[in-house]
Design a protein around this motif. Structure first.
Motif, PDB file in Angstrom:
ATOM      1  N   VAL A   1       1.415   1.479   6.694  1.00 44.42           N
ATOM      2  CA  VAL A   1       0.462   2.461   6.341  1.00 44.42           C
ATOM      3  C   VAL A   1      -0.877   2.087   7.148  1.00 44.42           C
ATOM      4  O   VAL A   1      -1.302   1.178   7.263  1.00 44.42           O
ATOM      5  CB  VAL A   1       0.251   2.187   4.844  1.00 44.42           C
ATOM      6  CG1 VAL A   1      -0.862   2.880   4.251  1.00 44.42           C
ATOM      7  CG2 VAL A   1       1.500   2.369   3.985  1.00 44.42           C
TER       8      VAL A   1
ATOM      9  N   ILE B   1       0.943   2.625  -1.974  1.00 39.73           N
ATOM     10  CA  ILE B   1       0.328   1.990  -0.821  1.00 39.73           C
ATOM     11  C   ILE B   1       0.860   0.828  -0.747  1.00 39.73           C
ATOM     12  O   ILE B   1       1.140   0.106   0.239  1.00 39.73           O
ATOM     13  CB  ILE B   1      -0.983   2.338  -0.629  1.00 39.73           C
ATOM     14  CG1 ILE B   1      -0.983   3.697  -0.145  1.00 39.73           C
ATOM     15  CG2 ILE B   1      -1.530   1.872   0.911  1.00 39.73           C
ATOM     16  CD1 ILE B   1      -2.721   4.542  -0.272  1.00 39.73           C
TER      17      ILE B   1
ATOM     18  N   ARG C   1      -5.602   4.664   4.241  1.00 43.26           N
ATOM     19  CA  ARG C   1      -4.969   5.595   3.991  1.00 43.26           C
ATOM     20  C   ARG C   1      -5.787   6.846   3.361  1.00 43.26           C
ATOM     21  O   ARG C   1      -5.409   8.091   3.732  1.00 43.26           O
ATOM     22  CB  ARG C   1      -3.854   5.535   2.602  1.00 43.26           C
ATOM     23  CG  ARG C   1      -2.934   6.413   2.157  1.00 43.26           C
ATOM     24  CD  ARG C   1      -2.427   7.038   3.296  1.00 43.26           C
ATOM     25  NE  ARG C   1      -1.429   6.157   4.089  1.00 43.26           N
ATOM     26  CZ  ARG C   1      -0.504   6.660   5.184  1.00 43.26           C
ATOM     27  NH1 ARG C   1      -0.604   7.985   5.539  1.00 43.26           N
ATOM     28  NH2 ARG C   1       0.063   5.869   5.805  1.00 43.26           N
TER      29      ARG C   1
END
Length: 454
Positions: A454, A6, A268
């Motif tokens: 993201v 990420i 996320r």
């Protein structure tokens, strides 16, 4: 989801509703005549075989939702409806006058703004006015976006009678705290009511839009929203990442502080929890941010390799020509893009002069057309190949270097003359597309243009 991935891939990036993306359009070399020429070419190639698509932008809203990045005009004055409908129909007549045969319309999508801001009478005038100069394809698909707070039974019935079979309701999140922050307060029973009405009337595809990463949103909020959604069983879902781009959207997105917005791993997790719940409840991941039940046409077109993506979003069928009507709408002839004036007064003025209200566009090069195919393949099929003369391009070897690193990270598999995105990689499909984006590679943006991937 691996936190290091990420951190590595959470960079600003396009959502690829088009290629090239709008900031990389070559507006200086685009002319009004370029659009007319490519519009006619695309129409002659596709009308009889597949028909055309219409996107109609209806920009008015009674209140401002602070998560929204659409072109809209906030007003409670409904006298604006009829003049706007007449302007859209004037634009459609100007297009029709350029053609030597009636258009066959395969798709219509009413977007906004708030399409259900408009009365049933004005919506009926709009659709009947469109078909005064066109015919319906045998397999037509008409859809619209409905606001749960102001969509009436009469709206749903009238649009159904006019041929609409798909409706999408904006839900976002059911948390009262989140709703207050984004200025979109609506009770669950409002969404349930319009969903049941649509099903009772006979709509064959009912969609809900949900957003993760909203201000103050917690994991339990996403769980609660999806559990409530499960009880209503919409046929398809859009599960979007909130795009915080206040430099584009102005004060509308500054009703809360940056620190109130979930970021990176926290955001996320919201996606992962939501996705797992959707899969558990029988939904299948379709392209980027979309989920559908097996009975929905979106799932069926994904399985058959027929899924398409354009400025209207994902579609279960493809047309080469999409005409955008209304203020700020974008048209796509496949060979070029053209955008209408964003200011409604400028839009009206050009129509009064009997001119299509276009203010910018882009003529696609041969290279653009090849890269566009690859990005569409990735966004719609999670794979792409360069094994033919029409799909190979000279920068492939250079791109493979970046793709090898992504393969090491487990987000894609490099095959002979192509790549396939893994399940882990679906969350990073925008990043994979960026590896193919030659415009972005050649000229990185110097200022903030895109939301985080993201």
């Amino acid at each position: 989801m691996n936190n290091s991935l990420i951190q590595k891939y959470n960079v600003p990036g396009p959502r690829y509703t088009s290629y090239p993306t709008v900031p990389y359009w070559n507006e200086a070399d685009f002319t009004y005549q370029d659009w007319i020429t490519t519009f006619k070419k695309s129409f002659s190639e596709s009308n009889a075989q597949e028909g055309i698509s219409l996107y109609i932008h209806l920009p008015f809203c009674e209140s401002l939702c602070t998560f929204c990045g659409c072109n809209k005009r906030i007003t409670k004055n409904h006298s604006v409806e009829s003049p706007y409908i007449q302007a859209v129909l004037k634009e459609w007549r100007l297009y029709s006058n350029l053609l030597n045969e009636k258009p066959i319309i395969k798709e219509i999508h009413l977007g906004g703004g708030t399409p259900t801001f408009f009365s049933t009478k004005n919506l009926e005038d709009l659709i009947n006015g469109i078909f005064a100069y066109a015919t319906k394809a045998p397999d037509y698909e008409f859809s619209f976006e409905g606001h749960p707070n102001n969509t009436t039974y009469q709206h749903l019935q009238k649009l159904y009678d006019l041929g609409f079979r798909r409706v999408s309701f904006g839900v976002q999140d059911y948390s009262e705290k989140v709703q207050k922050a984004i200025h979109r307060e609506q009770a669950f029973h409002n969404v349930a009511k319009v969903t049941f009405w649509a099903r009772e009337i006979g709509y064959t595809s009912i969609g809900h839009d949900i957003i993760f990463g909203l201000p103050f949103q917690k994991t339990e909020d996403v769980v609660d929203t999806i559990e409530k959604t499960k009880s209503l069983q919409p046929d398809r879902l859009a599960f979007y990442s909130y795009a915080h781009v206040p430099w584009i959207k102005g004060n509308g997105q500054r009703g809360f502080k940056d620190e109130d917005i979930p970021k990176d791993q926290e955001k996320r997790i919201l996606y992962q929890v939501g996705k797992e719940l959707l899969l558990k409840n029988g939904y299948h991941e379709i392209g980027m941010d979309h989920f559908a039940l097996e009975t929905d046409t979106l799932y069926q077109s994904f399985k058959n390799g027929q899924l398409h993506r354009n400025f209207m979003g994902y579609s279960s069928s493809k047309t080469k020509l999409m005409i955008g009507l209304g203020v700020s709408s974008i048209s796509d002839s496949w060979y070029s893009f053209a955008q209408n004036e964003k200011n409604i007064d400028d839009y009206y003025q050009l129509l009064e002069w009997d001119k299509l209200p276009i203010f910018r566009g882009h003529l696609l090069s041969d290279e653009d057309l090849v890269i566009r195919k690859h990005i569409l393949n990735l966004m719609c099929r999670f794979e792409t190949y360069w094994d033919t003369n029409t799909t190979y391009f000279k920068e492939v070897r250079e791109i493979l270097g970046q793709l090898k690193e992504m393969q090491q990270d487990g987000i894609l598999i490099i095959k002979e003359n192509g790549i396939q995105v893994t399940d882990k990689g679906k969350a990073f499909v925008r990043n994979i597309c960026m590896a193919f984006d030659l415009h972005l590679k050649r000229k990185a943006p110097e200022t903030a243009l895109f939301s985080m991937t993201v």
